[in-house]
Design a protein around this motif. Structure first.
Motif, short mmCIF file in Angstrom:
data_model
loop_
_atom_site.label_atom_id
_atom_site.label_comp_id
_atom_site.label_asym_id
_atom_site.label_seq_id
_atom_site.Cartn_x
_atom_site.Cartn_y
_atom_site.Cartn_z
N LEU A 151 0.83 -1.21 0.00
CA LEU A 151 0.00 0.00 0.00
C LEU A 151 0.86 1.26 0.00
N LYS A 152 1.93 1.23 0.77
CA LYS A 152 2.83 2.39 0.81
C LYS A 152 3.44 2.64 -0.57
N ASP A 153 3.83 1.58 -1.26
CA ASP A 153 4.38 1.72 -2.61
C ASP A 153 3.36 2.32 -3.57
N ALA B 164 2.82 5.98 -2.77
CA ALA B 164 3.99 6.77 -3.16
C ALA B 164 3.92 7.14 -4.65
N ILE B 165 3.42 6.24 -5.47
CA ILE B 165 3.28 6.52 -6.90
C ILE B 165 2.26 7.64 -7.12
N ILE B 166 1.15 7.56 -6.41
CA ILE B 166 0.12 8.61 -6.53
C ILE B 166 0.69 9.95 -6.09
N LEU B 167 1.37 9.97 -4.96
CA LEU B 167 1.92 11.23 -4.44
C LEU B 167 2.99 11.80 -5.36
N ALA B 168 3.74 10.94 -6.03
CA ALA B 168 4.75 11.42 -6.98
C ALA B 168 4.07 12.12 -8.16
N GLU B 169 2.93 11.59 -8.60
CA GLU B 169 2.20 12.20 -9.70
C GLU B 169 1.63 13.57 -9.33
N ASN C 233 -4.09 18.89 0.58
CA ASN C 233 -5.50 18.50 0.47
C ASN C 233 -5.77 17.75 -0.82
N THR C 234 -5.18 18.21 -1.90
CA THR C 234 -5.36 17.52 -3.20
C THR C 234 -4.75 16.13 -3.14
N LYS C 235 -3.57 16.01 -2.55
CA LYS C 235 -2.92 14.71 -2.43
C LYS C 235 -3.78 13.74 -1.62
N ILE C 236 -4.32 14.22 -0.52
CA ILE C 236 -5.16 13.37 0.33
C ILE C 236 -6.42 12.96 -0.41
N LYS C 237 -7.01 13.87 -1.17
CA LYS C 237 -8.21 13.53 -1.94
C LYS C 237 -7.90 12.47 -2.99
N GLU C 238 -6.77 12.58 -3.66
CA GLU C 238 -6.41 11.60 -4.67
C GLU C 238 -6.14 10.23 -4.06
N VAL C 239 -5.44 10.20 -2.94
CA VAL C 239 -5.17 8.93 -2.26
C VAL C 239 -6.49 8.31 -1.78
N PHE D 281 4.41 9.72 5.03
CA PHE D 281 4.76 10.64 3.95
C PHE D 281 4.85 12.11 4.39
N ASP D 282 4.62 12.36 5.65
CA ASP D 282 4.67 13.70 6.22
C ASP D 282 3.77 14.68 5.48
#
Length: 76
Positions: free
Chosen positions: A27-29, A32-37, A44-50, A74-75
């Motif tokens: 799950l972490k991997d 991490a791919i989503i957050l890199a994108e 807030n956008t990152k959390i919504k996408e995850v 991921f801090d």
């Protein structure tokens, strides 16, 4: 699993559900791919996408648990 409501010695079935416990390393991997994108976006956008990803592939996460996990891993 099944969820029942019990009152006055009577049980009433509320619903059935299947808990999902993904492998945290995998799950972490994936996250991490989503957050890199979305590295150039705000938290807030990152959390919504995850959250959207998790909803689609694993089911609805509990918001507070997800928030604390994202902070720890991921801090964000």
């Amino acid at each position: 699993m099944s969820l029942y409501y019990r009152t006055d010695g009577q049980s009433k079935k509320i619903s059935d559900f299947n808990p999902v416990f993904p492998d945290l390393h995998d799950l972490k991997d994936e996250v991490a791919i989503i957050l890199a994108e979305f590295s150039d976006k705000d938290s807030n956008t990152k959390i919504k996408e995850v959250t959207s990803y998790l909803n689609e592939f694993y089911g609805s996460p509990q918001k507070e648990n997800l928030t604390s996990w994202l902070k720890a891993e991921f801090d964000i």
